[in-house]
Design an enzyme around this catalytic site. Sequence first.
Site, PDB file in Angstrom:
ATOM      1  N   ARG A   1       1.352  -5.465  -0.756  1.00  0.00           N
ATOM      2  CA  ARG A   1       1.073  -5.651   0.668  1.00  0.00           C
ATOM      3  C   ARG A   1       2.148  -6.598   1.237  1.00  0.00           C
ATOM      4  NH1 ARG A   1      -1.320  -1.631   0.714  1.00  0.00           N
ATOM      5  NH2 ARG A   1      -3.536  -1.277   1.059  1.00  0.00           N
TER       6      ARG A   1
ATOM      7  N   HIS B   1       5.989   2.481   3.979  1.00  0.00           N
ATOM      8  CA  HIS B   1       4.697   2.570   3.275  1.00  0.00           C
ATOM      9  C   HIS B   1       4.457   3.996   2.763  1.00  0.00           C
ATOM     10  CE1 HIS B   1       0.462   0.593   2.982  1.00  0.00           C
ATOM     11  NE2 HIS B   1       0.595   1.545   2.068  1.00  0.00           N
TER      12      HIS B   1
HETATM   13  P1  NDP Z   1      -6.326  -2.153  -9.011  1.00  0.00           P
HETATM   14  O1  NDP Z   1      -7.444  -2.877  -8.349  1.00  0.00           O
HETATM   15  O2  NDP Z   1      -6.639  -0.988  -9.865  1.00  0.00           O
HETATM   16  O3  NDP Z   1      -5.502  -3.203  -9.909  1.00  0.00           O
HETATM   17  C1  NDP Z   1      -5.189  -4.480  -9.492  1.00  0.00           C
HETATM   18  C2  NDP Z   1      -4.463  -5.217 -10.609  1.00  0.00           C
HETATM   19  O4  NDP Z   1      -4.027  -6.503 -10.118  1.00  0.00           O
HETATM   20  C3  NDP Z   1      -5.331  -5.493 -11.829  1.00  0.00           C
HETATM   21  O5  NDP Z   1      -4.583  -5.326 -13.006  1.00  0.00           O
HETATM   22  C4  NDP Z   1      -5.715  -6.963 -11.664  1.00  0.00           C
HETATM   23  O6  NDP Z   1      -5.946  -7.652 -12.866  1.00  0.00           O
HETATM   24  C5  NDP Z   1      -4.451  -7.507 -11.023  1.00  0.00           C
HETATM   25  N1  NDP Z   1      -4.734  -8.766 -10.314  1.00  0.00           N
HETATM   26  C6  NDP Z   1      -5.569  -8.953  -9.250  1.00  0.00           C
HETATM   27  N2  NDP Z   1      -5.571 -10.255  -8.891  1.00  0.00           N
HETATM   28  C7  NDP Z   1      -4.739 -10.887  -9.740  1.00  0.00           C
HETATM   29  C8  NDP Z   1      -4.344 -12.249  -9.898  1.00  0.00           C
HETATM   30  N3  NDP Z   1      -4.811 -13.211  -9.094  1.00  0.00           N
HETATM   31  N4  NDP Z   1      -3.476 -12.559 -10.889  1.00  0.00           N
HETATM   32  C9  NDP Z   1      -2.999 -11.573 -11.713  1.00  0.00           C
HETATM   33  N5  NDP Z   1      -3.342 -10.263 -11.619  1.00  0.00           N
HETATM   34  C10 NDP Z   1      -4.203  -9.941 -10.648  1.00  0.00           C
HETATM   35  O7  NDP Z   1      -5.305  -1.773  -7.854  1.00  0.00           O
HETATM   36  P2  NDP Z   1      -4.320  -0.500  -7.780  1.00  0.00           P
HETATM   37  O8  NDP Z   1      -3.442  -0.508  -8.974  1.00  0.00           O
HETATM   38  O9  NDP Z   1      -5.074   0.731  -7.461  1.00  0.00           O
HETATM   39  O10 NDP Z   1      -3.484  -0.879  -6.458  1.00  0.00           O
HETATM   40  C11 NDP Z   1      -2.810  -2.126  -6.340  1.00  0.00           C
HETATM   41  C12 NDP Z   1      -2.364  -2.336  -4.910  1.00  0.00           C
HETATM   42  O11 NDP Z   1      -1.272  -1.469  -4.607  1.00  0.00           O
HETATM   43  C13 NDP Z   1      -3.391  -1.983  -3.830  1.00  0.00           C
HETATM   44  O12 NDP Z   1      -4.350  -3.015  -3.675  1.00  0.00           O
HETATM   45  C14 NDP Z   1      -2.511  -1.820  -2.610  1.00  0.00           C
HETATM   46  O13 NDP Z   1      -2.325  -3.084  -1.985  1.00  0.00           O
HETATM   47  C15 NDP Z   1      -1.185  -1.341  -3.186  1.00  0.00           C
HETATM   48  N6  NDP Z   1      -0.910   0.069  -2.878  1.00  0.00           N
HETATM   49  C16 NDP Z   1       0.250   0.362  -2.204  1.00  0.00           C
HETATM   50  C17 NDP Z   1       0.593   1.663  -1.934  1.00  0.00           C
HETATM   51  C18 NDP Z   1       1.900   1.989  -1.283  1.00  0.00           C
HETATM   52  O14 NDP Z   1       2.146   3.163  -0.959  1.00  0.00           O
HETATM   53  N7  NDP Z   1       2.763   1.012  -1.093  1.00  0.00           N
HETATM   54  C19 NDP Z   1      -0.280   2.783  -2.309  1.00  0.00           C
HETATM   55  C20 NDP Z   1      -1.460   2.365  -3.011  1.00  0.00           C
HETATM   56  C21 NDP Z   1      -1.753   1.055  -3.282  1.00  0.00           C
HETATM   57  P3  NDP Z   1      -7.122  -7.228 -13.874  1.00  0.00           P
HETATM   58  O15 NDP Z   1      -6.664  -5.921 -14.494  1.00  0.00           O
HETATM   59  O16 NDP Z   1      -7.152  -8.327 -14.846  1.00  0.00           O
HETATM   60  O17 NDP Z   1      -8.354  -7.074 -13.029  1.00  0.00           O
HETATM   61  C1  OXD Z   2      -2.638   1.811   0.171  1.00  0.00           C
HETATM   62  C2  OXD Z   2      -2.616   3.265   0.279  1.00  0.00           C
HETATM   63  O1  OXD Z   2      -3.684   1.225  -0.146  1.00  0.00           O
HETATM   64  O2  OXD Z   2      -1.626   3.812   0.818  1.00  0.00           O
HETATM   65  O3  OXD Z   2      -1.591   1.198   0.432  1.00  0.00           O
HETATM   66  O4  OXD Z   2      -3.549   3.924  -0.195  1.00  0.00           O
END
Ligand code: NDP
Ligand code: OXD
Length: 308
Positions: free
Chosen positions: A223, A271
């Site tokens: 983000r 994005h």
């Molecule tokens: P998930 O919820 O599946 O995974 C999040 C990961 O981040 C987990 O491994 C979690 O750790 C880790 N995490 C969360 N908080 C912390 C912290 N404080 N310190 C260290 N690690 C942390 O999310 P997704 O993989 O599905 O998506 C991630 C992000 O990608 C979304 O929230 C979104 O913002 C972004 N996104 C962007 C897109 C784009 O087109 N640019 C498209 C889709 C998503 P743990 O495994 O230990 O819980």
């Molecule tokens: C996001 C998406 O969460 O594109 O960024 O789905």
Amino acid sequence: MKPLVLLGSGNGLDQVREMLLVQRPELDIVWPGEAGAERAHVALCWNPPPGSLGMYPNLRLIHSIGAGADQIFKDPSRAPQVPVCRIVDPDHRLGMVEYVLWGVLHYHRSFDLMLQNQARVLWDRPAQRPARETKVGVMGLGELGRAVASQLAALGFDTRGWARRAQQIQGVTTFQTGEINAFLEGLDILVCLLPLTPETVGILGSKTFAQMAKGSVVINCGRGEHLIPDDLFAALDSAQLRGALLDVFEEEPLPVEDPFWRHPGICLTPHIASSASYEVIAAQILHNLECLEAGASLANQVDSQQGY
Ligand code: NDP
Ligand code: OXD
């Protein structure tokens, strides 16, 4: 039929509505202010304006139409007991793997430097090195980061991963929250695939950049608020960072006057790192509507305590 209300805009909210109506024409899906909206029992959201969720007291489900749900947790009027769900799509994962692999290869093979040289009509052959000599770190090892780290390792990159909890991924050296310094130490490329939470906001700042290798690169697909823009400009201008590939921004669409557009060290995309198809988004929402009606457990529910 109790209405569903659409809150926010962008990321295909209109198209998701159309797709839902193709599959379930009887659904009553309304925008705020349209007849019956105040009785809505489900909110479908992309960037709901702060204060909007609290205007619907009958909500039983808040559904993000994207993978991230951070914008929902930013609304102080959200009733904490209402479940929040998000989209999880295998094609989303593949799209993100493609995007990050492209970004990593772009910098690892010095295409950024060669494009600059071409513009100057300069024949210069940047030094090349094997993938095993490039250290890549992936922050966030969830649905997306895990697949990205695994594919980077399969290509031979010296790959590290960082998450809150202990993780095991073949070929990847993993670190937990408290081990951030060891994770960052000497990285050539840092990929952010974290969700936006109070713990992760501003994580891409001077302190982080200083621990990476001189002339390293940041790829932000999480983000916009993960990144501190002034710290990025300072790191690029001092050559601590050589480049940044940015896909997400605090304000989207990125305003025309934003300096990100024009900085020579920044490559930006709108994005698009990865997106779920409208069919999949609609199918997952319909599945959760059925679960709600049947009193069954919901799919892809977000942990409201953790915010992701
Ligand atoms: P998930 O919820 O599946 O995974 C999040 C990961 O981040 C987990 O491994 C979690 O750790 C880790 N995490 C969360 N908080 C912390 C912290 N404080 N310190 C260290 N690690 C942390 O999310 P997704 O993989 O599905 O998506 C991630 C992000 O990608 C979304 O929230 C979104 O913002 C972004 N996104 C962007 C897109 C784009 O087109 N640019 C498209 C889709 C998503 P743990 O495994 O230990 O819980
Ligand atoms: C996001 C998406 O969460 O594109 O960024 O789905």
